[in-house]
Design an enzyme around this catalytic site. Sequence first.
Site, PDB file in Angstrom:
ATOM      1  N   THR A 135       0.821  -1.213   0.000  1.00  0.00           N
ATOM      2  CA  THR A 135       0.000   0.000   0.000  1.00  0.00           C
ATOM      3  C   THR A 135       0.855   1.263   0.000  1.00  0.00           C
ATOM      4  O   THR A 135       1.966   1.272   0.553  1.00  0.00           O
ATOM      5  CB  THR A 135      -0.901   0.008   1.254  1.00  0.00           C
ATOM      6  OG1 THR A 135      -1.507   1.293   1.382  1.00  0.00           O
ATOM      7  CG2 THR A 135      -0.102  -0.253   2.524  1.00  0.00           C
ATOM      8  N   TYR A 188      -1.718   0.025  10.139  1.00  0.00           N
ATOM      9  CA  TYR A 188      -1.984  -0.639   8.859  1.00  0.00           C
ATOM     10  C   TYR A 188      -0.767  -0.548   7.940  1.00  0.00           C
ATOM     11  O   TYR A 188      -0.277  -1.566   7.423  1.00  0.00           O
ATOM     12  CB  TYR A 188      -3.210  -0.005   8.186  1.00  0.00           C
ATOM     13  CG  TYR A 188      -3.389  -0.433   6.755  1.00  0.00           C
ATOM     14  CD1 TYR A 188      -3.765  -1.741   6.453  1.00  0.00           C
ATOM     15  CD2 TYR A 188      -3.167   0.450   5.701  1.00  0.00           C
ATOM     16  CE1 TYR A 188      -3.909  -2.149   5.136  1.00  0.00           C
ATOM     17  CE2 TYR A 188      -3.313   0.056   4.395  1.00  0.00           C
ATOM     18  CZ  TYR A 188      -3.686  -1.244   4.112  1.00  0.00           C
ATOM     19  OH  TYR A 188      -3.811  -1.648   2.806  1.00  0.00           O
TER      20      TYR A 188
END
Length: 337
Positions: A117, A141
């Site tokens: 990501t 995350y």
Amino acid sequence: MAVLITGGAGYIGSHMALALRDAGEKAVVLDDLSTGHREAVPEGVPLVVGDVGDEALVLRTIAAHQIDAVAHFAARIVVPESVRDPLGTYAANTGKTRLLLGALVAAKVKRFIFSSTAAVYGLEPPTPTPETATPDPGSPYGSSKLMSEWILRDVGAAHGLNFVVLRYFNVAGADPQLRSGQRSAAASNLITVAARAALGMNDGLSIFGTDLPTPDGTGVRDYIHVSDLAQAHVAALEHLRRGGASMTLNCGYGWGYSVREVIDSVRRVSGRDFPVREAPRRPGDPFISIADARRIRAALGWRPSHEQLDQIVGDALRWEAFCWGARRPGQRTRRAG
Ligand code: UD1
């Protein structure tokens, strides 16, 4: 030879399953259905329901289907949830990636594609952001994905496992043939929320911050069509099958749109107006996130074909109307998925 798609009943993984099936590849989905949907797995693609951290199950699946490559999508993806529950996020993302890699080493699987990501770059990276930017995740995350990248790098070097790490920017849209799309009633990403607002499925949307140091004061993102992203994975697979080297690649287009520009696009394409409120900044949101997207084009020959914002928005709108009909997301019917 077949490709194991973990998380293949989810939003992006199901588009990968479609892309592989379209390319004449054999695929098998492994998904625990905690957030995925059985209906999202394309017809003809076997679904194994279970945990990517279950070594015995992974080994059985690899043997039964002659798996030679794995694309690992299964993960927790909601940033605020990762802030509330970092231990759960690290267990689900980093811990299970480590367990999965252990099974792959034991089974001598040598090709791996990892869903990473842009969140690894953190809150103030140089923009456009090249893959060489120093990672500095702003959330558990992002950290959970970066730690997985590091484990993968070390396991790859030690065990001859070749990998492609794909760092996604903002994934949006739906399969243009409406075979899959965002099925989560709780989806909070901008284009989905705005499309649902245009279709009267929610009460409108809030703009999180209108005083940011950006051209119109709202956040800027590099939105990539989910089908173009799936094609990037197919290109990564071909690269690995050719014996290509391990690499880390951004997945974006190299330009961005503000929240207001996205709202304008949704209004234009849908022909409908909807309530928009101005709200405070969301903590941990980068102001601007735009990929330097040159490396993936050069390394994989990847050429996107859905990069117009109105096209991404149009596919999202058509999917939402098709998937939910007259219902509100979350209301149950047989077609709910
Ligand atoms: C998204 C992903 C994240 C990924 C990151 C990569 C989701 C839910 N999150 O985060 O997993 O790591 O991209 O860059 O897909 N906004 C509003 N109102 C809304 C929703 C969003 O103003 O109701 C704004 C946000 O403040 C932001 C932009 O729209 O400026 C995009 O937000 P969002 O779609 O939630 O994605 P990211 O937070 O960028």
